[in-house]
Design an enzyme around this catalytic site. Structure first.
Site, PDB file in Angstrom:
ATOM      1  N   ASN A  87       0.783  -1.113  -0.102  1.00  0.00           N
ATOM      2  CA  ASN A  87       0.090  -0.238  -0.101  1.00  0.00           C
ATOM      3  C   ASN A  87       0.925   1.187   0.082  1.00  0.00           C
ATOM      4  O   ASN A  87       1.933   1.231   0.675  1.00  0.00           O
ATOM      5  CB  ASN A  87      -0.990   0.122   1.275  1.00  0.00           C
ATOM      6  CG  ASN A  87      -1.931  -1.179   1.370  1.00  0.00           C
ATOM      7  OD1 ASN A  87      -2.317  -1.573   0.073  1.00  0.00           O
ATOM      8  ND2 ASN A  87      -2.103  -1.772   2.418  1.00  0.00           N
ATOM      9  N   HIS A 100       6.382  -1.423   3.366  1.00  0.00           N
ATOM     10  CA  HIS A 100       6.574  -2.826   3.742  1.00  0.00           C
ATOM     11  C   HIS A 100       5.610  -3.410   2.855  1.00  0.00           C
ATOM     12  O   HIS A 100       4.546  -3.013   2.073  1.00  0.00           O
ATOM     13  CB  HIS A 100       5.820  -2.950   5.173  1.00  0.00           C
ATOM     14  CG  HIS A 100       4.518  -2.094   5.150  1.00  0.00           C
ATOM     15  ND1 HIS A 100       4.292  -0.894   5.445  1.00  0.00           N
ATOM     16  CD2 HIS A 100       3.192  -2.715   5.281  1.00  0.00           C
ATOM     17  CE1 HIS A 100       2.959  -0.391   5.565  1.00  0.00           C
ATOM     18  NE2 HIS A 100       2.295  -1.467   5.427  1.00  0.00           N
ATOM     19  N   HIS A 102       2.833  -6.753   2.481  1.00  0.00           N
ATOM     20  CA  HIS A 102       2.105  -7.738   2.917  1.00  0.00           C
ATOM     21  C   HIS A 102       2.002  -9.067   2.296  1.00  0.00           C
ATOM     22  O   HIS A 102       2.178  -8.981   1.028  1.00  0.00           O
ATOM     23  CB  HIS A 102       0.544  -7.263   3.164  1.00  0.00           C
ATOM     24  CG  HIS A 102       0.259  -6.043   3.995  1.00  0.00           C
ATOM     25  ND1 HIS A 102      -0.593  -5.960   5.162  1.00  0.00           N
ATOM     26  CD2 HIS A 102       0.383  -4.819   3.511  1.00  0.00           C
ATOM     27  CE1 HIS A 102      -0.431  -4.709   5.454  1.00  0.00           C
ATOM     28  NE2 HIS A 102      -0.100  -3.960   4.536  1.00  0.00           N
TER      29      HIS A 102
END
Ligand code: AMP
Ligand code: ZN
Length: 114
Positions: A87, A100, A102
Site C-alpha cells: 500500500n 512494507h 504484506h
C-alpha cells in the site's frame, strides 16, 4: 526514524513475532491478521513507501519479493496461492509510513482489488 513503529520493531524496542531476519530485511506477523498467514516484510532502512525509492534500492526491492516467496514456501501456501500487497500513501490505504509488503494467504482471497 524515532517515531516510526516499524523502525522501533527493527530496533526491537517494540516486540513482534519475527519470522525472518537478515541484514537488510525483517519480517514479522501482522498484529491484526486478515488471513491465517499475514506477514509484513519490512526493509530495515526507513523508506516511506514506493514513492521514496530510487535505482539504488532495486536489490532491496528484489530481495523483499524473494523473502515473500521463501516465506510462502515455508508457510505451506506456495502451491495453493497467496497475495503480496504494498500500500502506498493515503489513497493507497497505507497506514504505517515505512515501506512494507504484506504477504497474505492460507484461505481463499477475494477477487476485489479496490
Ligand atoms: P498498511 O495499511 O499497509 O500501512 O498496513 C499496516 C499494517 O501494519 C496493518 O496491517 C497493521 O495491522 C500492521 N501493524 C501495525 N502495527 C503493528 C505492530 N506493532 N506489529 C505488527 N503489525 C503491525
Ligand atoms: Zn521507519
Amino acid at each position: 526514524m524515532v517515531d516510526c513503529v516499524f523502525c522501533r520493531i527493527v530496533k526491537k524496542e517494540i516486540p513482534s513475532t519475527v519470522v525472518y531476519e537478515d541484514d537488510d530485511i525483517i519480517a514479522f506477523n501482522d498484529i491484526n491478521p486478515v488471513a491465517p498467514v499475514h506477514i509484513l516484510i519490512v526493509p530495515k532502512t526507513h523508506l516511506k513507501n514506493l514513492s521514496d525509492v530510487s535505482e539504488e534500492h532495486a536489490p532491496l526491492l528484489g530481495k523483499m519479493l524473494l523473502v515473500a516467496s521463501k516465506l510462502a514456501e515455508e508457510k505451506g501456501i506456495s502451491e495453493k496461492g497467496f497475495r503480496t500487497v504494498i500500500n502506498n500513501g493515503p489513497e493507497g490505504g497505507q497506514i504505517v509510513m515505512h515501506l512494507h509488503m504484506h504477504l497474505i494467504g492460507g484461505k481463499q482471497l477475494g477477487h476485489k482489488m479496490g
